[in-house]
Design a protein around this motif. Structure first.
Motif, PDB file in Angstrom:
ATOM      1  N   LYS A   1       0.846  -1.180   0.000  1.00  0.00           N
ATOM      2  CA  LYS A   1       0.000   0.000   0.000  1.00  0.00           C
ATOM      3  C   LYS A   1       0.889   1.240   0.000  1.00  0.00           C
ATOM      4  O   LYS A   1       2.084   1.144   0.302  1.00  0.00           O
ATOM      5  CB  LYS A   1      -0.935  -0.016   1.203  1.00  0.00           C
ATOM      6  N   PRO A   2       0.305   2.398  -0.350  1.00  0.00           N
ATOM      7  CA  PRO A   2       1.124   3.600  -0.470  1.00  0.00           C
ATOM      8  C   PRO A   2       1.926   3.921   0.794  1.00  0.00           C
ATOM      9  O   PRO A   2       3.035   4.459   0.702  1.00  0.00           O
ATOM     10  CB  PRO A   2       0.100   4.691  -0.754  1.00  0.00           C
ATOM     11  N   SER A   3       1.395   3.581   1.965  1.00  0.00           N
ATOM     12  CA  SER A   3       2.126   3.946   3.175  1.00  0.00           C
ATOM     13  C   SER A   3       3.427   3.145   3.288  1.00  0.00           C
ATOM     14  O   SER A   3       4.398   3.609   3.886  1.00  0.00           O
ATOM     15  CB  SER A   3       1.248   3.745   4.414  1.00  0.00           C
ATOM     16  N   ASP A   4       3.463   1.918   2.703  1.00  0.00           N
ATOM     17  CA  ASP A   4       4.715   1.166   2.674  1.00  0.00           C
ATOM     18  C   ASP A   4       5.756   1.911   1.846  1.00  0.00           C
ATOM     19  O   ASP A   4       6.929   2.009   2.216  1.00  0.00           O
ATOM     20  CB  ASP A   4       4.496  -0.228   2.050  1.00  0.00           C
ATOM     21  N   ALA A   5       5.301   2.426   0.701  1.00  0.00           N
ATOM     22  CA  ALA A   5       6.209   3.172  -0.165  1.00  0.00           C
ATOM     23  C   ALA A   5       6.718   4.416   0.550  1.00  0.00           C
ATOM     24  O   ALA A   5       7.891   4.767   0.463  1.00  0.00           O
ATOM     25  CB  ALA A   5       5.491   3.553  -1.460  1.00  0.00           C
ATOM     26  N   LEU A   6       5.818   5.049   1.270  1.00  0.00           N
ATOM     27  CA  LEU A   6       6.186   6.264   1.990  1.00  0.00           C
ATOM     28  C   LEU A   6       7.258   5.968   3.033  1.00  0.00           C
ATOM     29  O   LEU A   6       8.217   6.718   3.202  1.00  0.00           O
ATOM     30  CB  LEU A   6       4.942   6.861   2.648  1.00  0.00           C
ATOM     31  N   LYS A   7       7.110   4.835   3.719  1.00  0.00           N
ATOM     32  CA  LYS A   7       8.101   4.449   4.719  1.00  0.00           C
ATOM     33  C   LYS A   7       9.457   4.215   4.069  1.00  0.00           C
ATOM     34  O   LYS A   7      10.499   4.475   4.659  1.00  0.00           O
ATOM     35  CB  LYS A   7       7.654   3.174   5.441  1.00  0.00           C
ATOM     36  N   ALA A   8       9.417   3.708   2.835  1.00  0.00           N
ATOM     37  CA  ALA A   8      10.656   3.450   2.117  1.00  0.00           C
ATOM     38  C   ALA A   8      11.225   4.732   1.505  1.00  0.00           C
ATOM     39  O   ALA A   8      12.269   4.710   0.877  1.00  0.00           O
ATOM     40  CB  ALA A   8      10.419   2.405   1.032  1.00  0.00           C
ATOM     41  N   GLY A   9      10.535   5.854   1.684  1.00  0.00           N
ATOM     42  CA  GLY A   9      11.072   7.122   1.203  1.00  0.00           C
ATOM     43  C   GLY A   9      10.559   7.549  -0.161  1.00  0.00           C
ATOM     44  O   GLY A   9      11.191   8.323  -0.852  1.00  0.00           O
TER      45      GLY A   9
END
Lengths: 558, 355
Positions: A93-101
């Protein structure tokens, strides 16, 4: 986040940044995405490097937005992989991508309308105060103010209580919301920042600020990815341009430090070259020939007209077959005036339709009298994005399909009309029964225009007719508008894209702070300095007395 | 397309299927469960008739509620509108009978007054929501309290007995026989068609007929009429609807008015079935059952999407759950908890891609 500091200056001194061989942060590896009935991406491989501005361009439906969704984690590829610093990742989900920067500013605005600007900017990353039990609101406001300040947004300035970052997101204009959205993205301190048509809703000045910010972010070593239909912006800031067509990567252009964009053979690339790569053929001028001047009696007249509290004293007469442009900065009262004409806002002054006094209490009355308004806000006002194509197409003209006093609708007639516009406007719409949100932004825009043309108005007011629309479709929309004008439709085109106003309209009225600040007639629009003149009038630099008298004035602005 | 929907996770594909067809799946499961529990008794026509008959009034309310919810509204006052309209209509009928009007005209006029009273109450709700700009939840919460209290005041919180000797009750309990005489054997009449347990013709009650007629008309209105299209457009995005030239207020007003009309109709169905109106009990918490049926039927509480046929199955599902629990000797006190769980489950399944 360990990134080497990078110096990027306009001087030739110092070692040239090895932009071409910079570290790859994020890569799409042979990515294919299939939607029901259509292959949106077909084996696309792209690298996004640290310290690089990477523009992705292509026509509507070429797969740009899908690609951005894949790399930002909101769409799973059918085949292929996304690699972050070489390692394959699968964002659920997008929040995973966000965590990865990896942060993305979407084309559709996704603010929480009931929260303040500051709360939206810091959403999910609220600064903690007092043992983490409460949000440090002062720090939150300060952070939002700093980020918006970077963007040069007026939201960063405090206008007493209830102003600036304390304003409620739902009450902001589209452009202001876009700034908040961008600030939110910056707040995440992501390494890869993805912008989906970030300047589409911005005025000229705001867009320039954003482009300057792109350069700053790049110089900090971040990877900036953006989709844009504004090829002038692409040529101005992009270090690398990837052209998508029909889901495939068809061409890449790159530039060295302080050099122009070049293709693989080292030939300098301009906007026209990019445009022809996008459509796969040479493009002529996208503006159709302007129709002859018209001498008929005006169909619509504004006399000292304005939107209550937002604009005033506007006098304007539009004749059948005439295309009048309205220019002005975001917030100059253009949209509000148009909304007041069709009864969406209370108005001041007088309105005359074919010489008769008229007043519309709502858009329905306006449409019955033959006046239609196409909103600039496609998602929120112009279309019902959760409804299918047919329902969207026939909504303003539903009476045409009503039988037995509205107790039954002629379903086949509705379907035929929709199919006809899909064909005429070359709208890419594989499944007319799916919600219209499944279409790309440009195709939605064509829909928003078509539904009003179907209602056969005599006066059509189009607010930002080509926002988020690609070069090919823009040309089509211009040809359609010009063709309708030749058949006697009176058109008002409100736009932040000056070349569009200059190329399409017979004359341009420039608004500033709720009033008409000047007007450029047909002759003035044919001169090379007209774009600059409009900008100067819109920002209050010109002498209004010198320009107001109109089109025969030349060189009034020097 | 060979790779189809592979890019979507299998979980969300299943979820999408459930969102769309979950109500039918649940219905099928309940039929199987009921058959297992009751054996052949469940599948006999009389049982179905009874199930539909006892839920027909709720069904009429739920159909109206579907329209209101599609417009992104809600009506909490339906149960109170039922009792108020029934109280007014029955009182009027009794007055007419006392004044010497023939039973036929008194029943007909009383019925008309009942429906009209419901319509009037619905118009009050609509006016408050549309012209008073009060949130539907609040405006109809007021109605929930006020309409019931008016009914209580009319009868001093007691019961209003119908003075009609036979006709009124006939309206509530009578119907169309589903079997006909086919001769006599040993002095006993023999029937062909659907029979009840006693071997007599089964009647399709007027209540069931009304329920189905209302549902068919409403489904048509919602999916095939201009009003229905406007309702969906207003529910999906009120601002965009206004920009598209729809008379948003008038559309919403009509949804509440229609709800009131149907509440009046439900009031008539209930009062004639009981042949009296208990002002403290009639229609009590009907709004919960109606909303539950709508949600189970797959209509989005967010508005902009709805289907009457789903609501009809939702009503039947609620009735079947009650049946199963009763047969399984579950205490009536626990039945509310099970229904509550079903509603929450329905909302959970609905959530997902529409978010």
């Amino acid at each position: 986040m360990e990134l080497p500091p990078r110096s990027h200056t306009d001087s030739f001194a110092g070692p040239p940044p090895a932009r071409g061989i910079a570290r790859v942060l994020l890569a799409a590896d042979n990515v294919t995405v299939d939607y029901p009935g259509v292959r949106a991406l077909d084996g696309v491989s792209l690298q996004f490097r640290a310290g690089e501005i990477h523009a992705v361009v292509g026509e509507n439906g070429a797969g740009k937005s899908t690609l951005m969704k894949v790399i930002s984690g909101s769409q799973w590829p059918t085949q292929g992989a996304v690699r972050l610093e070489g390692k394959p990742v699968l964002f659920g989900k997008p929040s995973d991508a966000l965590k990865a920067g990896i942060a993305m500013v979407h084309q559709e605005l996704n603010l929480v309308p009931t929260l303040s600007v500051a709360e939206n900017v810091c959403l999910g990353r609220e600064p903690a105060g007092l043992l983490g039990l409460r949000v440090d609101r002062a720090a939150q406001r300060a952070r939002a103010k700093a980020l918006l300040g970077l963007l040069g947004s007026e939201l960063a300035s405090d206008q007493g209580h209830g102003g600036g970052v304390s304003r409620i997101a739902g009450e902001l204009s589209v452009a202001e919301q876009q700034f908040v959205e961008i600030a939110k993205c910056l707040a995440s301190e992501a390494r890869v920042l993805i912008f989906d048509e970030p300047t589409a809703v911005l005025g000229e000045r705001e867009a320039q600020r954003l482009l300057a910010l792109f350069r700053t972010l790049r110089d900090e070593g971040r990877s900036v990815v953006f989709i844009s239909h504004h090829l002038d912006e692409v040529v101005a800031v992009a270090d690398r341009v990837s052209v998508l067509r029909d889901g495939k990567l068809v061409q890449q252009f790159t530039r060295g430090l302080d050099e122009p964009l070049r293709d693989g053979a080292g030939v300098v690339v301009d906007e026209a070259r990019i445009a022809s790569a996008m459509v796969g053929r040479e493009l002529g001028s996208i503006y159709p020939a302007k129709g002859a001047a018209v001498a008929d009696a005006p169909v619509l007249e504004l006399v000292g007209f304005g939107a209550l509290g937002r604009s005033r004293g506007i006098s304007l007469a539009i004749r059948p077959g005439e295309i009048v442009g309205i220019a002005g900065l975001v917030g100059s009262g253009r949209t509000e005036t148009a909304e007041a004409i069709v009864g969406l806002r209370p108005c001041v002054g007088a309105l005359r339709l074919r010489g008769q006094p008229a007043a519309f209490a709502n858009p329905r009355e306006a449409l019955r009298a033959g006046v239609a308004y196409v909103s600039e806000d496609r998602k929120g006002r112009g279309l019902h994005v959760t409804l299918p194509s047919v329902a969207n197409m026939t909504l303003p003209s539903l009476d045409k399909h009503a039988r037995w006093g509205g107790l039954a609708l002629h379903a086949r007639g509705e379907r035929e009309v929709t199919d006809r516009w899909i064909r005429d406007f070359a709208i890419r719409c594989a499944r007319p029964d799916l919600p219209i949100s499944s279409l790309s932004g440009g195709n939605q825009q064509k829909f928003a225009l078509a539904r009003w043309l179907e209602a056969a108005p005599r006066v059509l007011i189009i607010d930002e007719p080509t926002r988020g629309v690609d070069v090919g479709a823009k040309g089509e929309i211009y040809r359609i508008i010009a063709g309708l004008a030749r058949e006697g439709l009176a058109c008002i085109v409100i736009s932040s894209e000056l070349p569009e106003l200059i190329g399409l309209t017979h004359r341009v009225v420039v608004m500033r702070e709720g009033a008409v600040a000047g007007e450029l007639g047909r002759d003035a629009l044919a001169l090379g300095d007209c774009e600059e003149r409009i900008v100067r009038i819109a920002s209050g630099l010109a002498e209004p007395s010198a320009t107001q008298s109109g089109h025969s004035q030349q060189g009034a602005v020097g | 397309m060979k790779s189809g929907m592979k890019s979507e996770s299998p979980l969300s594909a299943a979820q999408r299927f459930l969102e769309r067809w979950g109500v039918l799946v649940a219905f099928g499961l309940l039929v199987v469960a009921s058959t297992l529990l009751q054996g052949g008794d469940f599948l006999n026509p009389e049982n179905f008739r009874t199930l539909l008959n006892s839920n027909a009034a709720i069904g009429v309310l739920a159909v109206g509620m579907t329209l209101v919810i599609v417009s992104a509204g809600i009506d909490l006052s339906v149960g109170s509108m039922v009792v108020l309209s029934a109280a007014i209509g029955t009182t009027a009928m009794n007055k007419l009978l006392g004044g010497g009007t023939s039973e036929m005209s008194a029943v007909l006029l009383g019925g008309a007054v009942t429906v009209a009273a419901g319509l009037a109450a619905g118009c009050v709700n609509g006016a408050l929501v549309v012209y008073g700009r009060i949130a539907p939840f609040i405006a109809t919460l007021g109605g929930l309290a006020a309409f019931r209290s008016m009914a209580l005041a009319i009868a001093d919180a007691g019961e209003i007995r119908s003075q009609s000797s036979t006709l009124f009750a006939k309206l509530g309990r009578g119907g169309i026989p589903l079997a006909w005489e086919s001769g006599t054997v040993d002095g006993e009449t023999v029937y062909t068609g659907l029979l009840n347990a006693a071997g007599k013709p089964l009647t399709l009650t007027y209540a069931i007929v009304i329920f189905f007629l209302v549902a068919i008309v409403a489904q048509w209105m919602l999916s095939r009429s201009r009003f229905g299209r406007h309702l969906v457009a207003v529910g999906a995005n009120e601002t965009a609807a206004r920009y598209a030239g729809i008379a948003v207020g008038w559309v919403r007003f009509r949804a509440y008015a229609a709800m009131g009309l149907l509440a009046g109709l439900a009031g008539l169905m209930q009062s004639s079935r009981m042949n009296s109106v208990s002002t403290s009990g009639l229609g009590l918490s009907n709004e919960l059952d109606a909303i539950a049926a709508v949600v189970i039927g797959g209509t989005s509480l967010r508005g902009g999407f709805g289907r009457v046929w789903g609501t009809v199955i939702g009503v039947v599902i609620l009735g079947m759950i009650t049946n199963i629990l009763t047969i399984s000797n579950v205490s009536p006190y626990w039945q509310g908890a099970v229904k509550g769980a079903v509603i929450v489950l329905a909302v959970l399944v609905q959530r997902g891609s529409r978010e």
